[in-house]
Write an enzyme that holds these catalytic residues in place. Structure first.
Site, PDB file in Angstrom:
ATOM      1  N   HIS A 124      14.731   5.395   0.189  1.00 21.29           N
ATOM      2  CA  HIS A 124      14.128   6.714   0.284  1.00 21.29           C
ATOM      3  C   HIS A 124      13.158   6.964  -0.876  1.00 21.29           C
ATOM      4  CE1 HIS A 124      17.721   7.272   2.852  1.00 21.29           C
ATOM      5  NE2 HIS A 124      16.880   8.008   3.563  1.00 21.29           N
ATOM      6  N   ASN A 175      12.752   5.432   7.875  1.00 18.30           N
ATOM      7  CA  ASN A 175      13.303   4.417   8.757  1.00 18.30           C
ATOM      8  C   ASN A 175      12.343   3.239   8.827  1.00 18.30           C
ATOM      9  OD1 ASN A 175      15.781   5.612   9.717  1.00 18.30           O
ATOM     10  ND2 ASN A 175      14.512   7.072  10.864  1.00 18.30           N
ATOM     11  N   LYS A 183       0.865  -1.177   0.000  1.00 13.08           N
ATOM     12  CA  LYS A 183       0.000   0.000   0.000  1.00 13.08           C
ATOM     13  C   LYS A 183       0.902   1.228   0.000  1.00 13.08           C
ATOM     14  CE  LYS A 183      -4.307   1.518   0.253  1.00 13.08           C
ATOM     15  NZ  LYS A 183      -5.107   1.208   1.447  1.00 13.08           N
ATOM     16  N   HIS A 184       0.720   2.098  -0.965  1.00 19.05           N
ATOM     17  CA  HIS A 184       1.535   3.307  -1.099  1.00 19.05           C
ATOM     18  C   HIS A 184       3.034   2.978  -1.099  1.00 19.05           C
ATOM     19  CE1 HIS A 184      -2.005   5.716  -1.004  1.00 19.05           C
ATOM     20  NE2 HIS A 184      -2.327   5.365   0.221  1.00 19.05           N
TER      21      HIS A 184
END
Length: 540
Positions: free
Chosen positions: A540, A434, A291-292
């Site tokens: 990232h 993180n 999800k996302h």
């Protein structure tokens, strides 16, 4: 008037580049013969002379169309095994000569250079040759030299010359001929496409040479892609977006066949790629729910059906409207379970017929079949744009192995803990930093992603584990008796202490902090096992 003068007008007023441009002489040299005869017939029907070479000339002639060999037109034979056949003044002068400049007209008449009004060229199949695994000599022989020169010359002189580099353009040109000829707007569009094609071709060649030299990040990095689809919008409705393919054969969303469902959105494509790359990490049957762009449930097991149950248990709320990736052929039992909740996309190497029939009832659900799995250990380059440039790096294909792990606590992990630790760290590789991942019995039981503080990621993952336990009717959080993975080292002991409080009994992390001794001491004080990987997975 001579055959040269007929194409030129010294009269004042609008130039030929501003008016409809008929085609009286065309040069055709194509490796892809799709649509060739239709184009040839239309040109002949509208009074054009056709110049051609090799297989193109032969195909046109066998269809009964009049063709003049380029060598007959130029008076110069093909030489060097066909490497030199169009690189002569009679051809390039005919393409590049401007009909609206008297000096050009005079020089062309002086040197008996006949104007060429259309160039139809598609290039030697260099990209396909490389993709086939051919040797260096074959690849080099499929580097087209004359073709790009013809294309670029015609595109430069698009005020007077039509350039066709894609068989899909033929229909538009044929339609224009029926209206008297091409317009400047049409020629300009074809010229832009022509330069894009030669740029992409050169990019593929440059990439091949870099690969031969094992130069992963060359001094001049070039990118090229073929637009596969214009998307409704980007991440948000006010953003424009398109999907491009780079010709890579790596199995995934770009190579998949969409069996059913609505068109993919920008976010669908991004999330599906993330899910499929994650599920490819595992050798055993596996299911990843994303999800996302973050996994919200991952499990491995003996069957896909069992994997789905375990993956869904981790976070059934986030799984709603998610992307599901599998690393085995989708079966009917698993398809029935997945269809039981709202799912945007399912991606798998294949699906059996019964599974397809079950999913067909969900008309909006997208089913993508890739035919294989990407190699998680394969090298490659990923690119991200920044203001004024872009970053390029090799793909994160790092994988830990049991023998590479270092136990740093007094207590060593049990065999089951070690299995779960390795599993959790593989999942953490695909979670935004993180990242903290709790796992138990080959399944995630809590995932914390993308927080500025590692402590917050640990807390969020534990909190979601508690919510999942309540949804499953359990008294204790799923993290009780679990293990935990951190994508990077713990800068302080507080992150580890949060994990211990959540009920984890073992931890895996890269190590390398100046406070490693403090963190190790906290683990020993809690009686848990901890191993260092020496490898981190920032994402990232």
């Amino acid at each position: 008037m001579s055959r040269f003068e007929i194409r030129f007008s010294r009269a004042k007023g609008p130039t030929m580049s501003q008016t409809t441009q008929p085609v009286r002489r065309a040069l055709i040299s194509v490796s892809d013969k799709t649509g060739l005869l239709d184009l040839g017939r239309a040109l002949v029907a509208h009074g054009a002379e056709i110049l051609s070479t090799g297989g193109s000339a032969r195909a046109l002639r066998e269809a009964g169309l009049p063709v003049t060999e380029v060598s007959d037109h130029t008076g110069f034979p093909e030489i060097l095994d066909g490497r030199v056949k169009t690189l002569v003044p009679q051809i390039h002068g005919g393409i590049l000569g401007r009909r609206d400049l008297p000096a050009h007209v005079a020089q062309m008449e002086e040197h008996k250079i006949a104007p060429i009004d259309l160039v139809a060229v598609n290039l030697y199949p260099f990209e396909k040759t490389v993709a086939s695994g051919a040797g260096a000599e074959d690849c080099i022989e499929n580097i087209d030299i004359g073709g790009p020169a013809l294309i670029r010359a015609a595109a430069k002189n698009h005020g007077h010359v039509v350039v066709l580099t894609d068989t899909a353009q033929y229909a538009g040109l044929i339609g224009a001929l029926e209206q008297g000829g091409s317009t400047l707007e049409q020629r300009r569009a074809y010229a832009g496409a022509a330069y894009a094609r030669t740029a992409a071709y050169d990019a593929a060649i440059a990439a091949w040479f870099a690969a031969q030299a094992q130069d992963t990040l060359p001094e001049r990095f070039v990118l090229a892609g073929q637009r596969a689809e214009v998307l409704r919008y980007g991440e948000n409705p006010h953003q424009q977006a398109a999907f491009y393919k780079d010709g890579s054969t790596r199995p995934g969303v770009a190579t998949a066949v969409q069996v059913q469902g609505k068109a993919l959105s920008y976010n669908n494509i991004n999330d599906t790629d993330a899910a499929f790359e994650a599920v490819a990490e595992f050798d055993r049957p596996a299911v990843v729910i994303v999800k996302h762009a973050n996994p919200c449930g991952v499990a491995v097991g003996d069957t896909l059906s069992a994997c789905w149950d375990s993956a869904l248990r981790c976070d059934p709320v986030s799984a709603f409207g998610g992307i599901v990736a599998l690393n085995r052929t989708l079966d009917a039992e698993t398809a029935t379970k997945i269809a039981g909740i709202f799912t945007e996309v399912i991606v798998a190497p294949d699906a059996d017929e019964e599974a397809k029939t079950i999913l067909a009832r969900k008309k909006n659900l997208r089913l993508l079949l890739t035919g294989g799995l990407p190699d998680a250990a394969a090298s490659g380059v990923v690119v991200r744009s920044v203001a004024g440039g872009f970053l390029a790096q090799t793909r994160d294909n790092g994988q830990i192995k049991p023998e590479s792990l270092r136990v740093v606590t007094k207590r060593a992990p049990s065999a089951q803990e070690m299995e779960d630790l390795i599993f959790a760290f593989r999942v953490a590789k695909h979670v935004k930093s993180n990242a903290i991942v709790y796992a138990k019995n080959d399944a995630t039981v809590g995932i914390g992603a993308g927080q500025m503080s590692r402590v917050d990621s640990a807390r969020i993952a534990a909190s979601k584990s508690g919510e999942a336990a309540k949804a499953a009717g359990l008294d204790a959080p799923l993290t009780q008796g679990s293990v935990a993975a951190s994508d990077a080292f713990f800068p302080f002991a507080d992150g580890l202490e949060t994990i211990v409080a959540a009920g984890a009994t073992a931890v895996i992390q890269p190590g390398g902090s100046i406070r490693d001794d403090e963190v190790i001491a906290a683990a020993d004080a809690a009686g848990i096992a901890m191993v260092f990987t020496g490898m981190r997975h920032f994402r990232h």
